[in-house]
Design a protein around this motif. Structure first.
Motif, PDB file in Angstrom:
ATOM      1  N   PHE C  69      -6.647   8.687  14.543  1.00  0.00           N
ATOM      2  CA  PHE C  69      -7.730   8.077  13.740  1.00  0.00           C
ATOM      3  C   PHE C  69      -6.411   8.145  13.040  1.00  0.00           C
ATOM      4  O   PHE C  69      -6.394   7.184  12.067  1.00  0.00           O
ATOM      5  CB  PHE C  69      -8.731   8.761  13.600  1.00  0.00           C
ATOM      6  CG  PHE C  69      -9.714   7.866  12.225  1.00  0.00           C
ATOM      7  CD1 PHE C  69      -9.731   6.304  12.182  1.00  0.00           C
ATOM      8  CD2 PHE C  69      -9.240   8.543  10.378  1.00  0.00           C
ATOM      9  CE1 PHE C  69     -10.461   5.957  11.756  1.00  0.00           C
ATOM     10  CE2 PHE C  69     -10.014   7.513   9.836  1.00  0.00           C
ATOM     11  CZ  PHE C  69     -10.565   6.410  10.213  1.00  0.00           C
ATOM     12  N   HIS C  70      -6.343   9.369  12.000  1.00  0.00           N
ATOM     13  CA  HIS C  70      -5.276   9.631  10.960  1.00  0.00           C
ATOM     14  C   HIS C  70      -4.216   9.278  10.855  1.00  0.00           C
ATOM     15  O   HIS C  70      -3.812   8.576   9.888  1.00  0.00           O
ATOM     16  CB  HIS C  70      -5.620  10.766  10.258  1.00  0.00           C
ATOM     17  CG  HIS C  70      -6.885  11.502   9.698  1.00  0.00           C
ATOM     18  ND1 HIS C  70      -7.680  10.919   9.189  1.00  0.00           N
ATOM     19  CD2 HIS C  70      -7.335  13.086  10.858  1.00  0.00           C
ATOM     20  CE1 HIS C  70      -9.154  11.870   8.773  1.00  0.00           C
ATOM     21  NE2 HIS C  70      -8.692  13.206   9.588  1.00  0.00           N
ATOM     22  N   PHE C  71      -3.078   8.815  12.423  1.00  0.00           N
ATOM     23  CA  PHE C  71      -1.963   8.404  12.746  1.00  0.00           C
ATOM     24  C   PHE C  71      -2.361   7.085  12.159  1.00  0.00           C
ATOM     25  O   PHE C  71      -1.052   7.340  11.593  1.00  0.00           O
ATOM     26  CB  PHE C  71      -1.550   8.876  13.761  1.00  0.00           C
ATOM     27  CG  PHE C  71      -0.699  10.558  13.459  1.00  0.00           C
ATOM     28  CD1 PHE C  71      -0.091  11.123  12.449  1.00  0.00           C
ATOM     29  CD2 PHE C  71      -1.482  11.383  14.684  1.00  0.00           C
ATOM     30  CE1 PHE C  71       0.105  12.118  12.355  1.00  0.00           C
ATOM     31  CE2 PHE C  71      -0.895  12.827  14.569  1.00  0.00           C
ATOM     32  CZ  PHE C  71      -0.490  12.871  13.732  1.00  0.00           C
ATOM     33  N   VAL C  72      -2.986   6.461  13.121  1.00  0.00           N
ATOM     34  CA  VAL C  72      -3.762   4.873  13.015  1.00  0.00           C
ATOM     35  C   VAL C  72      -3.053   4.636  11.160  1.00  0.00           C
ATOM     36  O   VAL C  72      -2.434   3.623  11.062  1.00  0.00           O
ATOM     37  CB  VAL C  72      -4.161   4.582  14.014  1.00  0.00           C
ATOM     38  CG1 VAL C  72      -4.922   2.807  14.247  1.00  0.00           C
ATOM     39  CG2 VAL C  72      -3.777   4.717  15.482  1.00  0.00           C
ATOM     40  N   PHE C  73      -4.444   5.109  10.939  1.00  0.00           N
ATOM     41  CA  PHE C  73      -4.888   4.587   9.147  1.00  0.00           C
ATOM     42  C   PHE C  73      -4.089   4.902   9.014  1.00  0.00           C
ATOM     43  O   PHE C  73      -3.385   3.491   7.856  1.00  0.00           O
ATOM     44  CB  PHE C  73      -6.668   5.523   9.140  1.00  0.00           C
ATOM     45  CG  PHE C  73      -6.212   5.147   7.914  1.00  0.00           C
ATOM     46  CD1 PHE C  73      -7.513   4.824   7.435  1.00  0.00           C
ATOM     47  CD2 PHE C  73      -6.653   6.046   6.675  1.00  0.00           C
ATOM     48  CE1 PHE C  73      -8.765   4.478   6.561  1.00  0.00           C
ATOM     49  CE2 PHE C  73      -6.765   5.392   5.101  1.00  0.00           C
ATOM     50  CZ  PHE C  73      -8.015   4.544   5.418  1.00  0.00           C
ATOM     51  N   GLY C  74      -3.338   5.917   8.377  1.00  0.00           N
ATOM     52  CA  GLY C  74      -2.006   6.279   7.896  1.00  0.00           C
ATOM     53  C   GLY C  74      -0.579   5.331   7.482  1.00  0.00           C
ATOM     54  O   GLY C  74      -0.369   4.808   5.980  1.00  0.00           O
TER      55      GLY C  74
END
Lengths: 351, 351, 351
Positions: C69-74
């Motif tokens: 999630f954080h990679f996609v969000f970032g």
């Protein structure tokens, strides 16, 4: 509807001979190694360079032995020491096959001793914990004892059993990796010209360097090992404790001391045994850790003329340089600066 | 019984032409890359994405060039700069083959200049250091000079030798990886539409973003490179220094500045040369680092019409935004906010 | 000469249906996993052990779903939320194929709603963002809405469009990896005997453990995801803000809450949906995060009798233990300690 959270075991929950399968096997990776390097600055060539390790007959660079120790230890915390008052000691720690990135470590423990304290509020639990890799090969086999609170003080005391634990791992029990050799060992790349032959029993070495610990560092390290003891992470809870702040995992000081010991023991390429050890006093963020070592013994390894073992005491201090080797006073009381008194055995090439 | 710890070399220990083999070769891994990303937030696509790197003709994502620099540099510290008073300058830094995870880096240095200071207490040592990978291919070849204390002030001064070091690496000496191409270079994924053709000599770019440094961060980074200079780690010793606290490794600021420069230079996909550089003033935890760059020159690369080189000055400041490009006053004195004045050369795709 | 830095989009820059290709694809590695473990102490066996994951039919240990999630969000931050005032909500988040080390993640977004605020100074932007791996397979597909400042307040307001976003992801939309099975699932190694059948709708679980956050930790995490929002990194700029200090990325609290939830939900081996979520109040370094969960629903997965889904609300609090489940008062106002109210769906083995 049952309570789903794990409250940890209390003293009265342990039984002699009880076997515990610890949760969460852990595949170790090059990422763990990088983080360990970043946190402790270790420089032993065998762990730092795959080329150097291959030159010693290993398939690649093995994990630092204390990183292996922390993974094996970390697994045991939720079952053994979540309700511990103190981590009292180690004995008969033997390192087995090296761990390489990609290996998966899991740990089981057996209760080998129980002794309730006189006040009836806690007791000492002795466990033997064995870490294995994914093939079942032993990675680390060691004993430790911890003081654990009782939840129900009315619970009956168990029959007291104190195991006999020799104070040193015998030379014949030290495991040298099968394929390891030191034929092409390069002392310039390893960082020191001094080999096993150059060390003298009784010799003391001030490791000179020092590192100051930050809260973020010890928490990142301790979480990396999946060690869940709350005292390391919950600053709010700790405000009400006798320390008033987060307590640093004792193993953090072991790793710092080992890393600092490079300067003076750069060719001590492998830790093969933990003979004993005591976390003499607590450490907190802000402490600057120094270390010195004494050569307690020199041992030949049965069947090997190329490597020898050194039994070492490494003492780590807080906020005190080690030029005069702070240790104990005439009454045998530790200098207040001493945080760790650790007795272990390392391998070194012979001339 | 000999002293086993390494005291580092003092000025009088260096000899012209002396070759030093630095300890502890280092196998770099995806773990190092992750930690570097976590510490600096670098976003250059070629280093971030294996797919993007393969699209440029490379086998996988190479390490950030300054991460390579830090590994090569870190090796030299125990032999060159453990007793350094100051890191004075860089010159003739040329990056060679890219480093990939799995490669092993080692470094050797040669003393190319020596000049004792007038007060007889220290002197300047010039070294050329060469980092190579496990095949012996050059990764980084650079010169630096440091002021090093004398231990024995009575030691005779060496014949003074100051090497001639050109202020810029010539375009013909810049190394572009053999297989690299930019045929399918995707500017949307790279993060900016601006290519080599769009930059103008004299153009200044405020990189806008900023990062505040924590003690844990610079220590983790510096240990990752196995840089052992005590000033970065020993808060207790540093209390007695003129700074009163830990000093941040100058290379940390170089990496922060490079990372911040993404916003404005996102297509500067490779650093190929370090022409010069000065750590203008010390940095400490708590400082917020800003950066701006000036295009000092534009160079065509012999034999290549697809990529061009930009010579850049990147200036990093402390606690001061760079909208008005803080640099030097009329007398040539640096603005007190300036921490780093760095002159280097990057590659960028051409239209 | 054009301004080369990215100022981010302002409210008036967004158009209904606009597609954004976000910069810097990211190859994820074992290094990212190690750092995530070090920062959050996650212990779910499927992510921790390659052996355990293989025992469940996967090729190796997948990344923690929130790390994905954080990679996609970032990736979305520089284009969507660089000028955001607040991150308002999430909906319809569905996790697709697991990410494994070596995979490359990239993200695109589509503007699905726009609504200018009455004061004319800002507006709400709704986007649907889709992260894919290097084969184009969907990794995460989710909607979020943020309040974004206008740069030019005179710019005309767009036709208001508020998308219809269901409050829960339907059971039929949950993706279970094709090859996944739980035939040999070992609850002792996973850390809890409680399976899907043992949880009751309405059941509340105090996760007991807690973690205090340091500045270095949240910044390292947030940079790892290449999230560039200045409020997390620039302490100097933040001094002038209404908070006076760096603001922690909301996703950091999601990860902490998920990690803490292990104690009570150890067999919740996969997050499959984000139904909704609200960052109720800001968090800062020094806060100690606690968490509790409520079982909002139990769902069967169409076509599978071996795993079931639990819809959970996990609430994270600041500096307040969760034994009494702090949430909302009679008027529906959140307890001041609440930082996160997160509604998501997990998979668990059935008996």
């Amino acid at each position: 509807m049952t309570i789903k959270t794990n409250p940890g075991n209390f003293f009265e929950d342990f039984r002699m001979g009880q076997e515990l399968i610890h949760a969460t096997p852990r595949t170790v990776t090059a990422g763990d190694v990088a983080l360990y390097t970043g946190l402790f600055g270790v420089r032993f060539a065998i762990n730092s360079s795959a080329e150097f390790a291959r030159g010693m007959g290993l398939p690649e660079a093995p994990l630092d032995d204390f990183l292996a120790f922390h993974f094996v230890f970390g697994k045991t915390v939720p079952d053994i020491s979540l309700n511990a008052v103190a981590n009292l000691g180690y004995a008969q720690g033997r390192f087995g096959v090296p761990i390489y990135p990609g290996d998966t470590v899991s740990t089981t423990s057996t209760v080998i001793g129980l002794r309730q304290n006189k006040d009836g509020k806690s007791g000492v639990v002795y466990v033997r914990s064995i870490g294995v890799n994914q093939t079942g090969a032993m990675v680390l086999d060691y004993c430790r004892w911890v003081m654990v609170r009782k939840q129900n003080e009315a619970a009956a005391a168990p029959e007291p059993v104190t195991p006999t634990l020799p104070g040193v791992v015998a030379a014949g029990d030290l495991q040298v990796p099968d394929t390891l050799h030191v034929a092409g060992y390069n002392t310039a790349l390893a960082g020191s010209p001094y080999l096993w032959d150059d060390y003298v029993v009784g010799e003391k070495i001030d490791h000179v360097d020092a590192m100051t610990i930050e809260e973020a560092e010890h928490m990142i390290a301790t979480r990396l090992y999946q060690n869940t003891a709350k005292v390391h992470f919950d600053a709010m809870m700790q405000k009400a404790s006798r320390f008033g702040r987060r307590l640093i995992y004792g193993g953090h000081i072991i790793s710092l001391a080992r890393s600092l010991s490079f300067n003076g023991l750069a060719n001590a390429f492998k830790v093969v045994a933990i003979n004993g050890g005591r976390h003499v006093s607590p450490t907190f963020a802000g402490h600057t850790i120094y270390a010195w070592s004494e050569v307690l013994g020199k041992m030949e390894i049965p069947g090997r003329s190329d490597v020898g073992a050194l039994r070492l005491r490494t003492v780590a201090t807080k906020d005190k340089a080690c030029a005069d080797f702070p240790f104990k006073d005439a009454e045998g009381n530790y200098d207040p600066s001493v945080a760790l008194d650790f007795d272990y055995t390392v391998l070194m090439p012979r001339r």
